[in-house]
Scaffold this motif. Structure first.
Motif, PDB file in Angstrom:
ATOM      1  N   THR A   1      13.088  78.107  82.511  1.00 22.06           N
ATOM      2  CA  THR A   1      14.442  78.410  82.042  1.00 22.06           C
ATOM      3  C   THR A   1      15.451  77.430  82.626  1.00 22.06           C
ATOM      4  O   THR A   1      16.317  76.916  81.906  1.00 22.06           O
TER       5      THR A   1
ATOM      6  N   ILE B   1      12.741  83.679  78.126  1.00 18.03           N
ATOM      7  CA  ILE B   1      13.307  84.994  78.454  1.00 18.03           C
ATOM      8  C   ILE B   1      12.577  85.609  79.647  1.00 18.03           C
ATOM      9  O   ILE B   1      13.204  86.252  80.503  1.00 18.03           O
TER      10      ILE B   1
ATOM     11  N   LEU C   1      14.260  84.105  82.489  1.00 13.92           N
ATOM     12  CA  LEU C   1      15.541  84.761  82.769  1.00 13.92           C
ATOM     13  C   LEU C   1      15.335  86.013  83.614  1.00 13.92           C
ATOM     14  O   LEU C   1      16.038  86.233  84.610  1.00 13.92           O
TER      15      LEU C   1
ATOM     16  N   THR D   1      24.565  84.952  82.146  1.00 12.25           N
ATOM     17  CA  THR D   1      25.151  85.829  81.131  1.00 12.25           C
ATOM     18  C   THR D   1      26.053  85.035  80.194  1.00 12.25           C
ATOM     19  O   THR D   1      26.002  85.203  78.968  1.00 12.25           O
TER      20      THR D   1
ATOM     21  N   CYS E   1      23.936  82.976  77.754  1.00 10.48           N
ATOM     22  CA  CYS E   1      23.430  83.771  76.629  1.00 10.48           C
ATOM     23  C   CYS E   1      24.548  84.096  75.651  1.00 10.48           C
ATOM     24  O   CYS E   1      24.351  84.065  74.423  1.00 10.48           O
TER      25      CYS E   1
ATOM     26  N   MET F   1      24.391  80.213  73.516  1.00  8.80           N
ATOM     27  CA  MET F   1      23.410  80.627  72.525  1.00  8.80           C
ATOM     28  C   MET F   1      24.015  81.424  71.371  1.00  8.80           C
ATOM     29  O   MET F   1      23.286  81.991  70.558  1.00  8.80           O
TER      30      MET F   1
ATOM     31  N   ARG G   1      17.179  80.848  69.233  1.00  9.48           N
ATOM     32  CA  ARG G   1      18.563  81.027  69.685  1.00  9.48           C
ATOM     33  C   ARG G   1      18.966  82.492  69.617  1.00  9.48           C
ATOM     34  O   ARG G   1      19.570  83.030  70.544  1.00  9.48           O
TER      35      ARG G   1
ATOM     36  N   ILE H   1      17.441  84.586  72.449  1.00  7.21           N
ATOM     37  CA  ILE H   1      18.087  84.372  73.753  1.00  7.21           C
ATOM     38  C   ILE H   1      19.480  84.983  73.760  1.00  7.21           C
ATOM     39  O   ILE H   1      19.885  85.618  74.742  1.00  7.21           O
ATOM     40  N   HIS H   2      20.207  84.829  72.675  1.00  4.92           N
ATOM     41  CA  HIS H   2      21.552  85.417  72.589  1.00  4.92           C
ATOM     42  C   HIS H   2      21.485  86.936  72.761  1.00  4.92           C
ATOM     43  O   HIS H   2      22.376  87.547  73.375  1.00  4.92           O
TER      44      HIS H   2
ATOM     45  N   CYS I   1      19.718  88.566  74.694  1.00  2.73           N
ATOM     46  CA  CYS I   1      19.574  88.935  76.105  1.00  2.73           C
ATOM     47  C   CYS I   1      20.911  89.296  76.736  1.00  2.73           C
ATOM     48  O   CYS I   1      20.952  89.892  77.823  1.00  2.73           O
ATOM     49  N   LEU I   2      22.000  88.932  76.060  1.00  2.00           N
ATOM     50  CA  LEU I   2      23.327  89.294  76.562  1.00  2.00           C
ATOM     51  C   LEU I   2      23.426  90.782  76.832  1.00  2.00           C
ATOM     52  O   LEU I   2      24.042  91.204  77.821  1.00  2.00           O
TER      53      LEU I   2
END
Length: 206
Positions: A58, A81, A84, A101, A104, A108, A125, A128-129, A131-132
């Motif tokens: 990462t 991820i 992360l 944070t 993400c 992303m 993308r 990963i976004h 994961c916010l």
């Protein structure tokens, strides 16, 4: 190039700065390009597994993804991820949590070049976004606005920047807007959010 960075990383495996620098410097085609980036990220992840788990994968990709969205094409999003999660499991430092944070949330997020990306890159993308959500709910305890404003800029940008006060104001505004949108269901009946050692909490308006 990768071998030189691996030697540096071996001397200080706990410092992600060297891993991020590797990703930035190997990304251009003359230095290796996307294939070399993927190979280098995996090699460093194996090298530092005891310190970071999958986290080094990462770290190597972090700035590369900010600089060139095409880096998403060869990215193993599941491994990224996992990295992360390994980073935040090992380092609960709120500076680092804000950094990841904001990455993400901002880096992303869908942008204008989405149509130029392959379907796999867009999916990576998006994953990963997403994961916010758990980054906010499970790990964010403090808001560091300067990190959020810096995330709006490309890595290495400078030296002509707005004042620190302007950057802090911009970062705070950006972070709160994103957090409010992400937690809209929590705020739909009014109230505000605060940060505490327990995480993000809702304060009702009386």
């Amino acid at each position: 190039m990768c071998e030189e960075y691996e030697k540096l990383i071996a001397l200080d495996p706990a410092t992600p700065r060297h891993m991020r620098a590797l990703g930035r410097h190997i990304l251009p085609e003359y230095a290796g390009g996307l294939q070399a980036l993927e190979v280098g990220a995996r090699r460093v992840a194996a090298q530092t597994q005891d310190s970071w788990g999958a986290g080094a994968y990462t770290w190597v990709y972090l700035d590369a993804l900010a600089l060139k969205r095409r880096s998403l094409e060869l990215l193993d999003a599941e491994f990224f991820i996992e990295g992360l999660r390994d980073i935040v499991a090992r380092k609960q430092d709120q500076h680092m949590i804000n950094l990841l944070t904001a990455f993400c949330a901002i880096t992303m997020a869908p942008q204008g070049e989405e149509a130029l990306l392959t379907r796999q890159a867009r999916q990576n993308r998006q994953d990963i976004h997403a994961c916010l959500d758990w980054m906010l709910k499970d790990h964010l305890r403090e808001l560091h606005p300067l990190i959020w404003s810096q995330t709006l800029l490309s890595p290495g940008v400078g030296p002509l920047l707005p004042s620190r006060r302007a950057l802090v104001a911009k970062g705070r505004q950006t972070a709160l807007r994103i957090i409010a949108a992400q937690l809209s269901s929590m705020l739909k009946d009014g109230g505000t959010i605060t940060f505490s050692a327990s995480g993000i909490e809702k304060q009702r308006v009386i």
